[in-house]
Design a protein around this motif. Sequence first.
Motif, mmCIF file in Angstrom:
data_model
loop_
_atom_site.group_PDB
_atom_site.id
_atom_site.type_symbol
_atom_site.label_atom_id
_atom_site.label_comp_id
_atom_site.label_asym_id
_atom_site.label_seq_id
_atom_site.Cartn_x
_atom_site.Cartn_y
_atom_site.Cartn_z
ATOM 1 N N ASP A 126 -11.258 20.136 -21.797
ATOM 2 C CA ASP A 126 -12.195 21.227 -22.097
ATOM 3 C C ASP A 126 -12.758 21.918 -20.861
ATOM 4 O O ASP A 126 -13.934 22.279 -20.824
ATOM 5 N N LEU A 127 -11.915 22.122 -19.846
ATOM 6 C CA LEU A 127 -12.363 22.888 -18.682
ATOM 7 C C LEU A 127 -12.531 24.341 -19.082
ATOM 8 O O LEU A 127 -11.629 24.952 -19.656
ATOM 9 N N GLN A 135 -17.672 24.022 -16.969
ATOM 10 C CA GLN A 135 -17.811 22.626 -17.365
ATOM 11 C C GLN A 135 -16.486 22.003 -17.777
ATOM 12 O O GLN A 135 -15.496 22.690 -18.020
ATOM 13 N N PHE A 136 -16.482 20.668 -17.804
ATOM 14 C CA PHE A 136 -15.397 19.911 -18.421
ATOM 15 C C PHE A 136 -15.985 18.617 -18.966
ATOM 16 O O PHE A 136 -17.132 18.269 -18.665
ATOM 17 N N LYS A 137 -15.197 17.907 -19.774
ATOM 18 C CA LYS A 137 -15.705 16.714 -20.446
ATOM 19 C C LYS A 137 -14.845 15.493 -20.130
ATOM 20 O O LYS A 137 -13.639 15.604 -19.902
ATOM 21 N N THR A 195 -20.358 15.507 -20.154
ATOM 22 C CA THR A 195 -20.071 16.911 -19.878
ATOM 23 C C THR A 195 -20.612 17.226 -18.491
ATOM 24 O O THR A 195 -21.834 17.208 -18.268
ATOM 25 N N TYR A 197 -21.105 19.861 -15.460
ATOM 26 C CA TYR A 197 -21.160 21.314 -15.424
ATOM 27 C C TYR A 197 -21.970 21.830 -14.237
ATOM 28 O O TYR A 197 -22.754 21.097 -13.637
#
Length: 200
Positions: A126-127, A135-137, A195, A197
């Motif tokens: 999820d970038l 953000q990414f997760k 997450t 960010y």
Amino acid sequence: MGVEVSYKLNIEVCDKDGKNKRIYYVKGNSFTANFIKALYSLMRSHLQGQVVNIVNTDGAERAYPYIYSTTSPVMNVDAGEGKTKYGVLYGTGTTPFDVNDYKLESLIPHGDGDNKLHYYPVNVFDLGVVENKVQFKIQRPAINNGSVAINISEIGVVAYEKEFSGTSTYFLIIRDVLDTPITVAPGQTITATYTIYTTF
């Protein structure tokens, strides 16, 4: 206000059928010294050799990074199923966070018996840009296949890199100590989602 790097932690606990779901939210404020040192190092030239020292999960200080080849990991967290040397990890330690923490206080081992968790693979995904945040997760579920409940009081992220010798080194970059332990009953799954960010 300038750009800040932060994270948040969402924790979900549910039964195998997805019922009895509980969700917890933790404000992230527990990046370790290792994380910022490693990030600093990765943004500099390594032509002059050692840049920084980090403390690995054995408590030993060592130079970072030791890049083995152009494809060697330098800060990987995407551990596979059953791997507990790195990735998102769960523990029972309650000692308050210290910026110099280098491992979880009391790691819950992988397994399907009592007082163990079956760790599934870590997913890094999820970038993108969401509401003016880049953000990414990082996410990892684990199931309690034992016959007794487990109280989880710490969650962390351990990264790894590979040295010139080919030896992997593991180092803690995040450790969150929960205000209230989370109980995972037999048959329930816990899923921690970090997450990470930037805010503007």
